[in-house]
Design a protein around this motif. Structure first.
Motif, PDB file in Angstrom:
ATOM      1  N   TYR A 124      35.148   1.043  -5.989  1.00 45.81           N
ATOM      2  CA  TYR A 124      35.455   1.877  -7.153  1.00 45.81           C
ATOM      3  C   TYR A 124      35.252   3.345  -6.812  1.00 45.81           C
ATOM      4  O   TYR A 124      34.515   3.697  -5.883  1.00 45.81           O
ATOM      5  N   LEU A 125      35.860   4.199  -7.613  1.00 50.69           N
ATOM      6  CA  LEU A 125      35.494   5.606  -7.679  1.00 50.69           C
ATOM      7  C   LEU A 125      34.635   5.803  -8.915  1.00 50.69           C
ATOM      8  O   LEU A 125      35.031   5.417 -10.019  1.00 50.69           O
ATOM      9  N   ASN A 126      33.443   6.369  -8.717  1.00 49.87           N
ATOM     10  CA  ASN A 126      32.551   6.680  -9.826  1.00 49.87           C
ATOM     11  C   ASN A 126      32.876   8.101 -10.276  1.00 49.87           C
ATOM     12  O   ASN A 126      32.611   9.064  -9.556  1.00 49.87           O
ATOM     13  N   LEU A 127      33.425   8.231 -11.471  1.00 51.49           N
ATOM     14  CA  LEU A 127      33.955   9.513 -11.919  1.00 51.49           C
ATOM     15  C   LEU A 127      32.923  10.385 -12.627  1.00 51.49           C
ATOM     16  O   LEU A 127      33.253  11.509 -13.003  1.00 51.49           O
ATOM     17  N   ASP A 128      31.710   9.883 -12.793  1.00 49.38           N
ATOM     18  CA  ASP A 128      30.734  10.647 -13.569  1.00 49.38           C
ATOM     19  C   ASP A 128      29.460  10.937 -12.780  1.00 49.38           C
ATOM     20  O   ASP A 128      29.333  12.005 -12.196  1.00 49.38           O
ATOM     21  N   HIS A 129      28.534  10.028 -12.713  1.00 48.34           N
ATOM     22  CA  HIS A 129      27.243  10.330 -12.106  1.00 48.34           C
ATOM     23  C   HIS A 129      27.232  10.184 -10.593  1.00 48.34           C
ATOM     24  O   HIS A 129      26.287  10.623  -9.946  1.00 48.34           O
ATOM     25  N   GLY A 130      28.234   9.552 -10.023  1.00 51.59           N
ATOM     26  CA  GLY A 130      28.328   9.467  -8.583  1.00 51.59           C
ATOM     27  C   GLY A 130      27.186   8.693  -7.953  1.00 51.59           C
ATOM     28  O   GLY A 130      26.335   8.164  -8.651  1.00 51.59           O
ATOM     29  N   PRO A 131      27.151   8.608  -6.618  1.00 55.17           N
ATOM     30  CA  PRO A 131      28.140   9.109  -5.661  1.00 55.17           C
ATOM     31  C   PRO A 131      29.562   8.602  -5.946  1.00 55.17           C
ATOM     32  O   PRO A 131      29.750   7.628  -6.669  1.00 55.17           O
ATOM     33  N   LEU A 132      30.529   9.274  -5.329  1.00 60.59           N
ATOM     34  CA  LEU A 132      31.918   9.032  -5.671  1.00 60.59           C
ATOM     35  C   LEU A 132      32.378   7.621  -5.326  1.00 60.59           C
ATOM     36  O   LEU A 132      33.052   6.965  -6.113  1.00 60.59           O
ATOM     37  N   SER A 133      32.055   7.139  -4.138  1.00 62.48           N
ATOM     38  CA  SER A 133      32.523   5.825  -3.691  1.00 62.48           C
ATOM     39  C   SER A 133      31.439   4.779  -3.920  1.00 62.48           C
ATOM     40  O   SER A 133      30.296   4.943  -3.489  1.00 62.48           O
TER      41      SER A 133
END
Length: 215
Positions: free
Chosen positions: A155-164
């Motif tokens: 997934y891409l984490n669009l908020d708190h990250g990390p991104l991947s």
């Protein structure tokens, strides 16, 4: 009709249950609150996975039955509602939108998977394209094919990250030490790109079975 390109597939709630508390009741309470807060969006939200470290953080995954755009403001508002719900385990929670990049089903799909392993990272500047190509062309499909891996997601984490966020449902923690798993991790491409992970988190969780589908 295909989902919009920016559609959100899942939500990830990071929280810390109280000592000696399992995360499943907290997940059920959070699901009810999220459904109330996001009711106008008709998300068909369901609990997909409860993963918890012993006496530690829990990752609660909520799947959207009909992926669609969800704004950062809407997510932040829902997060504040959870934080203010009066439950200790949610007081410092983080709610993030997840955008599915890849899902691979393994040969042991359908078996019990008591282990959930998550790898999170931000690509070093200038390395995102190659890191994501490595993940999607070699690494995640390779690990998904290892006996004992039921399924793998990125997934891409669009908020708190990390991104991947790459995560794996495993039949046993020993899968990660088997020759096939180590061979996938030990390729030349892996050796070239792995030093360019930043803000890396590798977390092993106990996955709690969802005995009853929560609708």
């Amino acid at each position: 009709m295909p989902a919009p390109a920016n559609a959100i597939d899942s939500l990830l709630l990071r929280c810390t249950p109280a000592a000696h508390e399992t995360a499943t009741p907290l997940a059920q309470a959070a699901l009810a609150l999220l459904r109330q807060d996001l009711a106008d969006l008709q998300l068909d939200l369901r609990l997909a996975r409860v993963a918890q470290q012993p006496q530690g953080i829990a990752y609660l995954y909520f799947a959207l039955g009909n992926p669609q755009p969800l704004s950062a403001d809407q997510t932040a508002q829902a997060e504040r509602r959870l934080q203010g719900a009066g439950m200790a385990g949610l007081a410092a929670c983080e709610l993030s939108r997840l955008q599915l990049v890849m899902h691979r089903v393994g040969s042991t799909h359908g078996e019990a998977t008591p282990v959930h392993y998550a790898v999170e990272m931000d690509p070093e500047a200038g390395w995102q394209d190659e890191l994501f190509a490595w993940y999607d062309q070699e690494h995640l499909p390779g690990l998904a094919a290892v006996a004992g891996t039921a399924q793998a997601f990125r997934y891409l984490n669009l908020d708190h990250g990390p991104l991947s966020l790459a995560c794996y449902d495993l039949v046993d923690a020993e899968v990660m030490g088997c020759p096939a798993w180590l061979a996938v991790r030990g390729t030349d491409w892996s050796a070239r790109v792995r030093p360019h992970f930043t803000n890396t988190r590798r977390t092993m969780f106990d996955a709690q079975p969802l005995v009853v589908a929560i609708r």
